[in-house]
Design an enzyme around this catalytic site. Structure first.
Site, short mmCIF file in Angstrom:
data_model
loop_
_atom_site.label_atom_id
_atom_site.label_comp_id
_atom_site.label_asym_id
_atom_site.label_seq_id
_atom_site.Cartn_x
_atom_site.Cartn_y
_atom_site.Cartn_z
N CYS A 2 0.85 -1.19 0.00
CA CYS A 2 0.00 0.00 0.00
C CYS A 2 0.89 1.23 0.00
CB CYS A 2 -0.84 0.03 1.26
SG CYS A 2 -1.76 -1.49 1.54
N ARG A 27 1.67 1.38 -5.90
CA ARG A 27 1.82 0.43 -4.80
C ARG A 27 0.50 -0.30 -4.48
NH1 ARG A 27 6.37 1.28 -1.99
NH2 ARG A 27 5.49 0.20 -0.21
N TRP A 76 -3.72 -1.90 -1.33
CA TRP A 76 -3.72 -3.16 -2.07
C TRP A 76 -4.12 -4.22 -1.04
CZ3 TRP A 76 -0.86 -7.85 -2.15
CH2 TRP A 76 -1.02 -8.60 -3.33
N ASN A 102 0.88 -0.11 5.96
CA ASN A 102 1.30 -0.91 4.80
C ASN A 102 2.01 -2.14 5.36
OD1 ASN A 102 2.48 -1.92 2.45
ND2 ASN A 102 4.15 -0.45 2.49
N GLY A 103 1.43 -3.32 5.12
CA GLY A 103 2.06 -4.54 5.64
C GLY A 103 1.00 -5.50 6.13
N GLU A 491 9.88 -13.28 -20.53
CA GLU A 491 9.56 -11.89 -20.19
C GLU A 491 8.52 -11.30 -21.15
OE1 GLU A 491 9.91 -10.08 -17.76
OE2 GLU A 491 9.78 -8.01 -18.46
N LYS A 495 4.93 -9.83 -19.95
CA LYS A 495 4.49 -8.46 -20.27
C LYS A 495 3.10 -8.48 -20.86
CE LYS A 495 6.53 -6.54 -18.43
NZ LYS A 495 7.65 -6.99 -17.68
N GLU A 498 0.34 -9.60 -18.18
CA GLU A 498 0.05 -8.74 -17.03
C GLU A 498 -0.67 -7.46 -17.39
OE1 GLU A 498 3.32 -7.24 -14.63
OE2 GLU A 498 4.62 -7.24 -16.37
N HIS A 514 7.80 -30.73 -27.26
CA HIS A 514 7.51 -31.62 -26.12
C HIS A 514 6.15 -31.31 -25.50
CE1 HIS A 514 11.48 -33.38 -26.30
NE2 HIS A 514 11.96 -32.15 -26.44
N LYS A 613 2.98 -2.72 -7.84
CA LYS A 613 4.32 -2.53 -8.39
C LYS A 613 5.35 -3.38 -7.66
CE LYS A 613 7.57 -0.82 -10.90
NZ LYS A 613 7.74 -1.53 -12.17
O1 M6R Z 1 10.63 -5.01 -7.45
P1 M6R Z 1 11.01 -6.39 -7.91
O2 M6R Z 1 11.89 -6.37 -9.08
O3 M6R Z 1 11.54 -7.25 -6.80
O4 M6R Z 1 9.63 -7.04 -8.36
C1 M6R Z 1 9.56 -8.36 -8.77
C2 M6R Z 1 8.26 -8.64 -9.49
O5 M6R Z 1 7.17 -8.42 -8.64
C3 M6R Z 1 8.10 -7.76 -10.73
O6 M6R Z 1 9.17 -7.91 -11.60
C4 M6R Z 1 6.79 -8.10 -11.47
O7 M6R Z 1 6.88 -9.38 -12.01
C5 M6R Z 1 6.51 -7.05 -12.54
N1 M6R Z 1 5.13 -6.66 -12.49
C6 M6R Z 1 6.76 -7.53 -13.92
O8 M6R Z 1 6.49 -6.58 -14.88
#
Ligand code: M6R
Length: 618
Positions: A2, A27, A76, A102-103, A491, A495, A498, A514, A613
């Site tokens: 958060c 966040r 969040w 936050n936590g 990756e 992308k 998400e 496979h 994030k």
């Molecule tokens: O802040 P971090 O790099 O530790 O975050 C890791 C993942 O949560 C982050 O890379 C996430 O997969 C992204 N949304 C990908 O775009």
């Protein structure tokens, strides 16, 4: 995770807090709230939804915005669904105390039962409401001030928190505390105003001086007085360290782009330069990295490197594995931090653990670091956010210097992480003699050319947009790559899913036969990386296999390619470079493609559903 934003001073607090919350929405953004104190009364506004929904409420009643002190929150959800009642701030039973958090308070259920037995009732399902009532109960029992009550209450808590607590009866102070989640305090001139936030972005235009609390620290923020930081567990006062912030306002704004994601994609040439600037002295044939130089013997004697990370950072870690093993001949394992921390891994003092994290706050990565340290391993961090928890927890490290990444989908974080890993691998390879001098020099020269090549690729935006238009309604996509570009396939798929919510999978190209080959039909777009070095012929065979099953092929090839061009439905050309550096280029079209598809589908690019994030909870 958060976002927390608060203010105490002589300005109108509301606009500062609300703008701060907007900057912190990366966040979490499922509900928002603000508590204002107007000199006599508390005004609490909160709602499910984004900060803009909160503004709709406050705009209808300007009284809700009055005052020079307030605390706000963007959430969040962890405990309790996103709704108005579960939104923060939460009030204590008497209505005197208010908290933003936050936590996660892990023992909230036990504490809640205990408080219920003492006559407390609860309005929400949150662990946070338990905490504010616990503080109230301690304050009542001990007849103490707010600071003391917060400190004593926190000694009963297990879990993670960054909190800001306000007491209506002491309206010239805010108490903050931290364990596991970040909190920064911006300090105004002559202590006439203070800003409280999860990171420095909410107050960057007001002050460059900030205190970042460390774990198990708390501070009483009182107007006109220096900040006092204390240890929560033993109440010892500790020296306050004020940092000068390097962040600028321009860095955290969209700068004319429609979304942060596309801005950050376009920032990559500069971000890569910023990452190697001062470290890679190509003309002299030197790579200087203090964190590695100071620990060179450890790196050279390491029996193994274990890379821990999550999400995109884990993908960068996989590229790291290929780099370290290929160039420096050091065995590497790449682990999901979330698995590593719980699977009782074998770690020894001869291992080097490299933790990669953009935010530096990812809970699983942080826990993996703590585990590795407890087993005696040397832990090296690759983080973007300066002063983040991971940057502080690791024994040494290298920042990526990508600048703030606000879009939830990581883009420049990925390429700058790969840049740092390439520099370390090259440096170690040179020191170990596993790479010839001439190869080392070639790499440095080629690395220097990467930013202009990324720039050139960004100019293909219109072409990628056309491809996006063709495939935007696909239900499933496959991404294939080999060698250094296998992680790029993963990756690329991440992308797409998400931000556009299209199902996508990344695979090593040769693994296709496979299993995934069964999925291929005329409706399936398959994105294949087929650069001219490294397994080109084999990937061409895979492309033929796809073609003969009527799959749609979108290939990333090297400029001048002839063979794949004849087979594929679309090709995107990347400039020539060393194979080990191609991930820095091949990933760019995938980023653009996901971005355009998400925009065309009218998705929330910067704040995709259900995501945050950085994931500061398990
Ligand atoms: O802040 P971090 O790099 O530790 O975050 C890791 C993942 O949560 C982050 O890379 C996430 O997969 C992204 N949304 C990908 O775009």
């Amino acid at each position: 995770m958060c976002g927390i934003s608060g203010y105490i001073g002589n300005k109108d607090a509301y606009p500062i807090i609300i703008n701060g919350l907007k900057r912190l929405e990366y966040r979490g953004y499922d509900s928002a709230g603000v508590l204002m104190y107007d000199g006599a009364e508390i005004n609490l506004s909160k709602t499910k939804g984004k900060v803009s929904a909160l503004e709709e409420i406050t705009n209808k009643d300007p009284k809700r915005k009055e005052g020079n002190i307030g605390i706000g929150h963007t959430r969040w959800a962890t405990h309790g669904v996103p709704n108005d009642l579960n939104s923060h701030p939460h009030l204590s039973q008497s209505g005197d105390l208010a908290i933003v958090h936050n936590g996660i308070i892990e023992n909230y259920d036990t504490l809640r039962k205990e408080l219920i037995s003492r006559g407390y009732t609860f309005q929400s399902d949150t662990d946070t409401e338990v905490l504010v009532n616990l503080i109230e109960e301690v304050k009542k029992q001990e007849k103490c001030k707010l600071g003391k009550a917060v400190q004593m209450a926190l000694t009963q808590v297990t879990g993670a928190y960054a909190i800001a607590v306000f007491d209506k009866k002491k309206p010239n102070e805010i108490v903050v505390a931290k364990l596991g989640s970040p909190i920064a305090i911006g300090i105004g001139k002559n202590n006439k105003e203070f800003f409280i936030a999860s990171d420095a972005s909410p107050f960057i235009e007001f002050t460059k001086n900030a205190v970042y609390l460390e774990d198990e620290e708390m501070a009483i923020i009182k107007l006109g007085r220096d900040i006092r930081v204390r240890k929560i567990m033993n109440d010892l006062q500790i020296e306050t360290s004020i940092q000068e912030l390097q962040l600028s306002l321009e860095q955290i704004e969209k700068g004319g782009y429609d979304h942060f994601m596309i801005k950050e994609i376009h920032e990559q040439p500069k971000a890569i330069i910023d990452t190697y600037r001062g470290r890679m002295l190509a003309d002299q044939g030197i790579i200087k990295m203090a964190g590695v130089d100071d620990n060179l013997e450890k790196f050279l004697n390491a029996e193994r490197i274990i890379i821990v990370a999550c999400g995109t950072s884990w993908h960068a870690g996989l590229v790291g594995e290929y780099l370290f093993e290929d160039m420096a001949r050091i065995p590497v394992e790449v682990e999901y931090a979330s698995e590593f921390r719980y699977r009782n891994p074998i770690i020894s003092s001869k291992d080097i653990v490299i933790a990669i994290s953009q935010s530096g706050e990812t809970a699983d990565t942080l826990a993996a670091i703590k585990l590795a340290k407890s087993k005696g391993a040397f832990v090296f961090g690759v983080c973007n956010v300066v002063g983040s928890s991971i940057a502080r927890e690791t024994d040494a490290g290298a920042y990526t210097h990508a600048g703030p990444e606000i879009g939830v989908a990581s883009t420049k974080a990925f390429t700058t992480q790969i840049t740092v890993l390439s520099l370390i691998a090259l440096k170690l390879a040179k020191a170990k003699g596993t790479l010839s001098n001439s190869a080392f020099h070639t790499y440095l020269q080629k690395m220097q050319l990467i930013p202009s090549k990324v720039e050139k690729l960004l100019q293909l935006d219109e072409k990628v947009k056309e491809i996006a238009r063709v495939y935007k309604d696909a239900k499933n996509c496959l991404y294939l790559g080999r060698g250094f570009n296998f992680p790029v396939a993963l990756e690329g798929a991440l992308k797409l899913k998400e931000i556009s919510y299209i199902h996508a999978e990344g695979y090593p190209a040769a693994e296709m036969k496979h299993g995934p080959i069964a999925l291929i039909d005329e409706n399936m777009p398959i994105f294949v990386i087929a650069t001219n070095k490294g397994h080109y012929d084999k990937v061409v065979s895979n492309i033929q296999e796809i073609k003969s099953r009527s799959g749609k092929i979108i290939a990333i090839v090297t400029e001048g390619d002839v063979t794949v061009k004849e087979i594929a439905d679309h090709v995107i050309e990347i400039p020539e470079t060393e194979e080990a550096l191609t991930p820095l280029l091949t990933t760019i079209p995938f980023q653009l493609l996901s971005y355009h598809i998400a925009v065309m589908l009218d998705k929330n690019v910067d704040q995709p559903r259900n995501l945050a994030k950085s994931v500061t909870v398990e």
